[in-house]
Motif scaffolding. Structure first.
Motif, short mmCIF file in Angstrom:
data_model
loop_
_atom_site.label_atom_id
_atom_site.label_comp_id
_atom_site.label_asym_id
_atom_site.label_seq_id
_atom_site.Cartn_x
_atom_site.Cartn_y
_atom_site.Cartn_z
N ARG A 143 45.87 28.28 31.50
CA ARG A 143 46.77 29.40 31.21
C ARG A 143 45.99 30.69 30.96
NH1 ARG A 143 47.44 31.59 26.52
NH2 ARG A 143 46.63 29.79 25.36
N ILE A 144 44.93 30.57 30.16
CA ILE A 144 44.13 31.73 29.80
C ILE A 144 43.49 32.36 31.04
CG2 ILE A 144 41.97 32.41 28.67
CD1 ILE A 144 42.72 30.45 26.41
N MET A 145 42.90 31.54 31.88
CA MET A 145 42.14 32.07 33.02
C MET A 145 43.03 32.75 34.05
SD MET A 145 39.09 29.42 33.71
CE MET A 145 38.45 30.62 34.85
N ILE A 146 44.15 32.13 34.35
CA ILE A 146 45.05 32.74 35.34
C ILE A 146 45.56 34.08 34.82
CG2 ILE A 146 47.26 32.50 36.52
CD1 ILE A 146 46.72 29.48 36.66
N GLY A 147 45.93 34.14 33.54
CA GLY A 147 46.43 35.38 32.96
C GLY A 147 45.40 36.48 32.96
N TRP A 148 44.14 36.15 32.53
CA TRP A 148 43.16 37.24 32.48
C TRP A 148 42.72 37.66 33.87
CZ3 TRP A 148 39.40 33.19 30.47
CH2 TRP A 148 38.33 32.99 31.33
N GLY A 149 42.71 36.71 34.83
CA GLY A 149 42.32 37.09 36.19
C GLY A 149 43.29 38.07 36.81
N LEU A 150 44.59 37.80 36.65
CA LEU A 150 45.60 38.70 37.19
C LEU A 150 45.56 40.06 36.51
CD1 LEU A 150 48.62 36.22 37.54
CD2 LEU A 150 47.19 37.15 39.38
N THR A 151 45.32 40.07 35.20
CA THR A 151 45.24 41.34 34.47
C THR A 151 44.03 42.15 34.90
OG1 THR A 151 46.33 40.31 32.57
CG2 THR A 151 45.19 42.39 32.19
N SER A 152 42.91 41.46 35.11
CA SER A 152 41.70 42.16 35.55
C SER A 152 41.92 42.83 36.90
CB SER A 152 40.53 41.18 35.62
OG SER A 152 39.34 41.84 35.97
N VAL A 153 42.57 42.12 37.82
CA VAL A 153 42.86 42.71 39.13
C VAL A 153 43.77 43.93 38.98
CG1 VAL A 153 43.98 42.33 41.36
CG2 VAL A 153 42.50 40.56 40.39
N ALA A 154 44.74 43.83 38.06
CA ALA A 154 45.68 44.94 37.86
C ALA A 154 45.00 46.20 37.36
CB ALA A 154 46.77 44.51 36.87
N MET A 155 43.78 46.08 36.81
CA MET A 155 43.06 47.27 36.33
C MET A 155 42.76 48.25 37.46
SD MET A 155 42.28 47.32 32.98
CE MET A 155 40.73 48.22 32.90
N MET A 156 42.81 47.79 38.71
CA MET A 156 42.54 48.69 39.83
C MET A 156 43.58 49.81 39.92
SD MET A 156 43.92 46.46 43.10
CE MET A 156 43.80 47.83 44.26
N VAL A 180 37.43 42.34 43.19
CA VAL A 180 36.47 41.31 43.60
C VAL A 180 36.09 40.41 42.44
CG1 VAL A 180 34.14 40.93 44.50
CG2 VAL A 180 35.58 42.72 45.48
N GLU A 181 36.01 40.96 41.23
CA GLU A 181 35.58 40.15 40.09
C GLU A 181 36.73 39.48 39.36
OE1 GLU A 181 31.41 42.51 39.13
OE2 GLU A 181 33.05 42.63 37.67
N GLY A 182 37.97 39.94 39.57
CA GLY A 182 39.11 39.33 38.89
C GLY A 182 39.72 38.15 39.62
N ALA A 183 39.76 38.22 40.95
CA ALA A 183 40.43 37.18 41.74
C ALA A 183 39.83 35.78 41.53
CB ALA A 183 40.40 37.56 43.22
N PRO A 184 38.49 35.62 41.46
CA PRO A 184 37.95 34.26 41.27
C PRO A 184 38.41 33.58 39.99
CG PRO A 184 36.23 35.74 42.04
CD PRO A 184 37.42 36.59 41.70
N SER A 185 38.75 34.34 38.96
CA SER A 185 39.21 33.75 37.71
C SER A 185 40.55 33.03 37.89
CB SER A 185 39.34 34.82 36.63
OG SER A 185 38.09 35.40 36.33
#
Length: 457
Positions: A99-112, A195-200
């Motif tokens: 749960r944690i990883m999917i949430g933070w990965g999507l949020t990181s991508v949204a920073m764009m 690039v750095e958020g999607a792998p999470s």
């Protein structure tokens, strides 16, 4: 002579070779995977320190805006970390980490998509909300798999991933920012988040199939290996004597607040080097994001070596206080040197920055041995999260303080002196407030009676 509750380290129902083989299998199965997840988390958390090199100019933001945005991440941590860790104890690590990883990965991508300070603050806060519980959750998770005498080493190997994230993240961010700038009409810093958020997100899905919550559920351990590992962990837990199991009772004890104060001071320094390390390098004359990334990579590589070595050495000598306290002292002195030389000597400043990273990061895994000597059960789950969440408020205040000081004075030096002062306080608190937990090399005994008060009773 050992105490009546003492038990031989490593003594189990099986031979020493059997036990070593079981722990070797556990280490190889869990630590590289968990370290890989932490690398992804750390990169997504701190890549803001690299993208600021061009992001602030593109968006016309001040250092104070950046500092507040970098730090607001830790407010999300503060509010959601304890609930996350208590939930992990109930539903297991596999579901929680996924749960944690999917949430933070999507949020990181949204920073764009960030264009305003308000969007920046909101997404950084949300990133903290999603990542809350990961770090203390893994600390708790590893206590299910390793006995006390092996945890500093396990913690050190896992936590060194944050240093390796610096090794990978710096050059990667620098390359992305220079090579992909302008592609599809986006800035280089926007591509860093993608690039750095999607792998999470992908790694979160893999976690569901890879992890199991406890040794007894591990299909990759033989029944014999499960038996001797569980017996070994239970034996060393018993040797620690009575520990606090009740979370609410823990809050009434001074010891938990001492741990919070100590880790707060360490996080002040860790946040400074994480979010302003690239800026310090730029201040002494390096303008290329790629060059800055490689310098930070070298510093973090040495930091990783320090974390692993300090953890091994702590387990070998069965001692935590001096190993953590002296490492923090090295970080403190190094930050003071940076404050003095940042406008005078680039070479001394860079050497001091490397030593600050090595010292501060080496203090962290050994520090986490100490709370486990006094907490167990629900108190361990909630207590570890409470220590981490409250101490990480320093991660909110430090970047904002450094940014505000530079904006008002034109220099980072006053803020860096403050960082140095906090970290030396960590050393003093460790050596003065935390009792010596001494085991001789052949026994896992309870804390030395002449120096230890009742542990959180």
């Amino acid at each position: 002579m050992s105490s009546p509750n003492s038990i031989p380290v490593g003594e189990s129902d099986g031979s020493g070779a059997e036990l070593e083989g079981a722990y070797r299998k556990i280490t190889l199965k869990l630590i590289p995977f968990l370290a890989g997840l932490w690398i992804l988390a750390w990169i997504d958390r701190v890549n803001i320190g690299f993208v600021k090199l061009t992001m602030l100019e593109d968006l016309e933001w001040s250092e104070a805006v950046y500092g507040l945005g970098a730090g607001v991440f830790f407010l999300g941590y503060f509010f959601f970390e304890v609930p996350s860790n208590l939930l992990l104890q109930k539903i297991g690590a596999k579901k929680t980490i996924m749960r944690i990883m999917i949430g933070w990965g999507l949020t990181s991508v949204a920073m764009m998509f960030v264009t305003t300070p308000a969007m920046f603050y909101f997404l950084r806060f949300l990133l903290g909300v999603f990542e809350a519980g990961f770090y203390p959750g893994i600390i708790l998770f590893l206590t299910y798999w390793f006995p006390h005498s092996r945890r500093s080493k396990a913690f050190g190997m896992f936590m060194s991933a944050s240093a390796f994230a610096g090794v990978l993240g710096g050059p990667l961010a620098g390359w992305i920012m220079t090579s992909l700038d302008g592609v599809s009409g986006m800035h280089g810093w926007q591509w860093v988040f993608v690039v750095e958020g999607a792998p999470s997100v992908i790694a979160g899905l893999v976690t569901w199939f890879y992890l199991c919550d406890r040794p007894e559920a591990a299909k990759w351990l033989t029944p014999r290996q499960k038996e001797i590992v569980l017996a070994d962990i239970a034996r060393e837990d018993a040797a620690l004597g009575d520990r606090q199991h009740n979370m609410l009772a823990t809050l009434k004890q001074a010891r938990i607040w001492q741990f919070i104060a100590i880790y707060f001071c360490i996080v002040v320094a860790n946040s400074a080097q994480t979010f302003f390390g690239p800026t310090i390098i730029k201040e002494v004359g390096f303008d290329s994001p790629v060059a800055i990334g490689w310098i930070m990579a070298l510093a973090y590589l040495l930091g990783a070596a320090g974390m692993i070595y300090n953890g091994f050495h702590s387990d070998k000598h069965l001692e935590s206080r001096w190993h953590s306290g002296l490492a923090a002292a090295l970080g403190s002195v190094s930050f003071a040197v940076i404050a003095v030389t940042i406008d005078v000597s680039p070479v001394i400043t860079l050497v001091a920055l490397v030593l600050a990273i090595v010292g501060t990061m080496s203090a962290i895994p050994v520090f986490w041995q100490m709370p486990n000597q006094f907490l167990a059960g629900a108190a361990a789950a909630g207590g570890i999260a409470l220590i981490n969440s409250m101490a990480n408020l320093a991660g909110f205040g430090t970047p904002y303080m450094l940014g505000a000081v530079e904006t008002s004075t034109g220099s980072y030096s006053p803020g860096l002196f403050v960082v140095a002062a906090f970290e030396i306080v960590a050393t003093v608190l460790i050596l003065v407030c935390i009792p010596r937990f001494k085991k001789d090399k052949h026994t896992a005994s309870e804390p030395a009676k002449q120096e230890v008060e009742a542990p959180l009773a």
